[in-house]
Design an enzyme around this catalytic site. Structure first.
Site, PDB file in Angstrom:
ATOM      1  N   ARG A  51       0.835  -1.207   0.000  1.00  0.00           N
ATOM      2  CA  ARG A  51       0.000   0.000   0.000  1.00  0.00           C
ATOM      3  C   ARG A  51       0.878   1.267   0.000  1.00  0.00           C
ATOM      4  O   ARG A  51       0.991   1.951  -1.008  1.00  0.00           O
ATOM      5  CB  ARG A  51      -0.964  -0.028   1.208  1.00  0.00           C
ATOM      6  CG  ARG A  51      -2.113   0.968   1.100  1.00  0.00           C
ATOM      7  CD  ARG A  51      -1.731   2.384   1.503  1.00  0.00           C
ATOM      8  NE  ARG A  51      -1.272   2.460   2.888  1.00  0.00           N
ATOM      9  CZ  ARG A  51      -0.718   3.543   3.399  1.00  0.00           C
ATOM     10  NH1 ARG A  51      -0.554   4.631   2.671  1.00  0.00           N
ATOM     11  NH2 ARG A  51      -0.289   3.555   4.650  1.00  0.00           N
ATOM     12  N   ASP A  52       1.559   1.541   1.109  1.00  0.00           N
ATOM     13  CA  ASP A  52       2.340   2.779   1.197  1.00  0.00           C
ATOM     14  C   ASP A  52       3.456   2.756   0.159  1.00  0.00           C
ATOM     15  O   ASP A  52       3.830   3.790  -0.407  1.00  0.00           O
ATOM     16  CB  ASP A  52       2.929   2.919   2.611  1.00  0.00           C
ATOM     17  CG  ASP A  52       3.178   4.356   3.035  1.00  0.00           C
ATOM     18  OD1 ASP A  52       3.330   5.221   2.161  1.00  0.00           O
ATOM     19  OD2 ASP A  52       3.233   4.622   4.242  1.00  0.00           O
ATOM     20  N   CYS A  59       3.738   9.315   0.872  1.00  0.00           N
ATOM     21  CA  CYS A  59       2.417   9.860   0.567  1.00  0.00           C
ATOM     22  C   CYS A  59       2.519  10.802  -0.632  1.00  0.00           C
ATOM     23  O   CYS A  59       3.274  11.780  -0.595  1.00  0.00           O
ATOM     24  CB  CYS A  59       1.879  10.624   1.780  1.00  0.00           C
ATOM     25  SG  CYS A  59       0.340  11.493   1.426  1.00  0.00           S
TER      26      CYS A  59
HETATM   27  N1  COA Z   1     -13.319   4.551  -3.709  1.00  0.00           N
HETATM   28  C1  COA Z   1     -13.543   4.760  -5.018  1.00  0.00           C
HETATM   29  N2  COA Z   1     -13.924   5.937  -5.522  1.00  0.00           N
HETATM   30  C2  COA Z   1     -14.136   6.939  -4.658  1.00  0.00           C
HETATM   31  C3  COA Z   1     -13.937   6.775  -3.282  1.00  0.00           C
HETATM   32  C4  COA Z   1     -13.493   5.519  -2.809  1.00  0.00           C
HETATM   33  N3  COA Z   1     -13.245   5.289  -1.518  1.00  0.00           N
HETATM   34  N4  COA Z   1     -14.200   7.940  -2.678  1.00  0.00           N
HETATM   35  C5  COA Z   1     -14.557   8.801  -3.627  1.00  0.00           C
HETATM   36  N5  COA Z   1     -14.505   8.198  -4.829  1.00  0.00           N
HETATM   37  C6  COA Z   1     -14.784   8.785  -6.149  1.00  0.00           C
HETATM   38  C7  COA Z   1     -16.167   9.351  -6.246  1.00  0.00           C
HETATM   39  O1  COA Z   1     -17.056   8.367  -6.701  1.00  0.00           O
HETATM   40  C8  COA Z   1     -15.977  10.455  -7.277  1.00  0.00           C
HETATM   41  O2  COA Z   1     -15.887   9.888  -8.550  1.00  0.00           O
HETATM   42  P1  COA Z   1     -16.413  10.673  -9.850  1.00  0.00           P
HETATM   43  O3  COA Z   1     -15.538  11.892  -9.981  1.00  0.00           O
HETATM   44  O4  COA Z   1     -16.195   9.694 -10.959  1.00  0.00           O
HETATM   45  O5  COA Z   1     -17.830  10.999  -9.547  1.00  0.00           O
HETATM   46  C9  COA Z   1     -14.597  10.985  -6.932  1.00  0.00           C
HETATM   47  O6  COA Z   1     -13.916   9.891  -6.290  1.00  0.00           O
HETATM   48  C10 COA Z   1     -14.629  12.172  -6.012  1.00  0.00           C
HETATM   49  O7  COA Z   1     -15.432  11.868  -4.891  1.00  0.00           O
HETATM   50  P2  COA Z   1     -15.567  12.830  -3.619  1.00  0.00           P
HETATM   51  O8  COA Z   1     -16.426  12.171  -2.604  1.00  0.00           O
HETATM   52  O9  COA Z   1     -15.911  14.215  -4.081  1.00  0.00           O
HETATM   53  O10 COA Z   1     -14.129  12.758  -3.043  1.00  0.00           O
HETATM   54  P3  COA Z   1     -12.975  13.822  -3.105  1.00  0.00           P
HETATM   55  O11 COA Z   1     -12.668  14.244  -4.507  1.00  0.00           O
HETATM   56  O12 COA Z   1     -13.257  14.854  -2.075  1.00  0.00           O
HETATM   57  O13 COA Z   1     -11.737  12.907  -2.621  1.00  0.00           O
HETATM   58  C11 COA Z   1     -10.950  11.108  -1.244  1.00  0.00           C
HETATM   59  C12 COA Z   1     -11.678  12.419  -1.306  1.00  0.00           C
HETATM   60  C13 COA Z   1     -10.657  10.811   0.200  1.00  0.00           C
HETATM   61  C14 COA Z   1     -11.817  10.012  -1.809  1.00  0.00           C
HETATM   62  C15 COA Z   1      -9.673  11.169  -2.085  1.00  0.00           C
HETATM   63  O14 COA Z   1      -8.991  12.349  -1.791  1.00  0.00           O
HETATM   64  C16 COA Z   1      -8.776   9.980  -1.840  1.00  0.00           C
HETATM   65  O15 COA Z   1      -9.095   8.843  -2.208  1.00  0.00           O
HETATM   66  N6  COA Z   1      -7.591  10.215  -1.259  1.00  0.00           N
HETATM   67  C17 COA Z   1      -6.664   9.164  -0.967  1.00  0.00           C
HETATM   68  C18 COA Z   1      -5.462   9.737  -0.379  1.00  0.00           C
HETATM   69  C19 COA Z   1      -4.441   8.679  -0.056  1.00  0.00           C
HETATM   70  O16 COA Z   1      -4.665   7.476  -0.107  1.00  0.00           O
HETATM   71  N7  COA Z   1      -3.242   9.160   0.254  1.00  0.00           N
HETATM   72  C20 COA Z   1      -2.131   8.330   0.549  1.00  0.00           C
HETATM   73  C21 COA Z   1      -2.259   7.550   1.786  1.00  0.00           C
HETATM   74  S1  COA Z   1      -2.110   8.485   3.256  1.00  0.00           S
HETATM   75 ZN    ZN Z   2       3.322   6.368   5.314  1.00  0.00          ZN
END
Ligand code: COA
Ligand code: ZN
Length: 304
Positions: free
Chosen positions: A12-13, A237
């Site tokens: 994952r990370d 990240c």
């Molecule tokens: N799995 C799959 N798709 C997801 C989802 C999830 N858990 N959460 C949101 N989405 C999709 C939505 O369906 C939407 O899709 P669309 O544009 O096709 O309609 C899009 O993502 C945006 O959704 P929204 O609820 O507005 O989320 P956001 O744009 O505010 O993003 C997160 C928020 C948390 C989902 C996103 O920033 C994210 O996944 N971040 C991960 C960060 C990460 O893992 N960092 C490294 C580890 S620390």
């Molecule tokens: Zn980390």
């Protein structure tokens, strides 16, 4: 002396920040090889938005494709309810909710402040109730934020208290960009263990400034026995500027085994898996023991 519990986070990370997408079958092979080495847990993937983390867009296929072994817990990173539902549909053993300790990293990484993350976690905990799934929460930037700098310990304790109050089962304190130092780690670990003795705390270090193993040692000396670590020292990240790899699993295992601390891990088997990483990710890794050999390595004397 308590056996350490190591949670391997490379799938994952590690893979989330790689430039190239690692094919699903290769991810599954990597996790299956890792789960045969004695590691306590493996963070197999994240159920995040595929737009945010395209490298892990195959999360369902990976979790459904890996061998499940009784002794190895499979955990996955989850940022929101959608991610939790996806994870539960794959019969994971644990979900690892992620939130930040600092507002700015929360907004950069998750588009949520810590307060907003906590609100969402309440709903997530309702959906996991009765499922038997262990719910862990990881607090990013708990030792410092690349945007805001210092994160006051009082802030971390406040968030830990709130997470425990809403019902999470365990907490990981993350040094997302390697800003922690051993004195800071020792104090924070001693404080959380004293204040919440019933909660399993895990420590997650990045080696960005070369302090990863020193920090892990300081945490262990303070009483911590659960560590995240990443094979080969991969990781970082994508939404934290300057992020680099985690503390390297085989280097961590080697250090503790040399000290006589039981990790439960077959180090030779782990090193063999680590040796496959450069081919998998297309570049050298920061791991040191895989290159130097274990401390018992001996060389023939040069001829005089
Ligand atoms: N799995 C799959 N798709 C997801 C989802 C999830 N858990 N959460 C949101 N989405 C999709 C939505 O369906 C939407 O899709 P669309 O544009 O096709 O309609 C899009 O993502 C945006 O959704 P929204 O609820 O507005 O989320 P956001 O744009 O505010 O993003 C997160 C928020 C948390 C989902 C996103 O920033 C994210 O996944 N971040 C991960 C960060 C990460 O893992 N960092 C490294 C580890 S620390
Ligand atoms: Zn980390």
């Amino acid at each position: 002396m308590a056996r350490l519990q190591i949670n391997e986070v490379a799938p994952r990370d590690g893979l989330q920040i790689e430039a190239a997408f690692v094919p699903t079958a290769d991810k599954i092979r990597l996790i299956d090889a890792l789960s045969a080495t004695g590691l306590a847990r493996i963070e197999a993937t994240s159920f995040t938005s595929p737009k945010a983390i395209p490298q892990l867009k195959d999360a369902e296929e990976v979790v459904r494709g890996i061998l499940r072994r009784e002794a190895v817990g499979i955990t996955v990173l989850v940022p929101n309810l959608r991610g939790c539902e996806r994870a539960l549909s794959c019969q994971v053993d644990e979900i690892n909710l992620v939130m930040s300790s600092s507002d700015s990293h929360g907004l950069a990484n998750l588009r949520m402040t810590p307060t907003e993350s906590l609100e969402r976690f309440r709903t997530i905990l309702e959906s996991t109730a009765g499922s038997g799934v262990f719910v862990n929460a990881s607090l990013s930037t708990a030792f410092g934020c690349p945007f805001e700098g210092e994160v006051p310990p009082a802030r971390v304790y406040e968030l830990v208290g709130k997470l425990i109050a809403i019902g999470v089962d365990g907490i990981t304190l993350c040094d997302t960009t390697g800003m922690a130092n051993p004195a800071q780690v020792e104090k924070l670990c001693k404080d959380v263990l004293a204040r919440w003795p019933g909660t399993p705390f895990t420590l997650h270090f990045h080696n960005t400034r070369g302090m990863g193993l020193a920090n892990a040692l300081a945490a262990w000396q303070a009483g911590i026995t659960r560590f995240d670590a990443s094979l080969g020292g991969l990781g970082g990240c994508p939404y934290a500027p300057g992020a680099t790899g985690n503390v390297c699993t085989e280097d961590l295992v080697h250090m503790f085994e040399q000290m006589g601390v039981d990790t439960g891990v077959d180090l030779d088997a782990l090193l063999a898996v680590s040796a496959t990483l450069p081919t998998l990710v297309g570049h050298d890794t920061p791991g040191q023991v895989v290159k130097a050999g274990k401390a018992d390595r001996r060389y023939p004397m040069p001829r005089f």
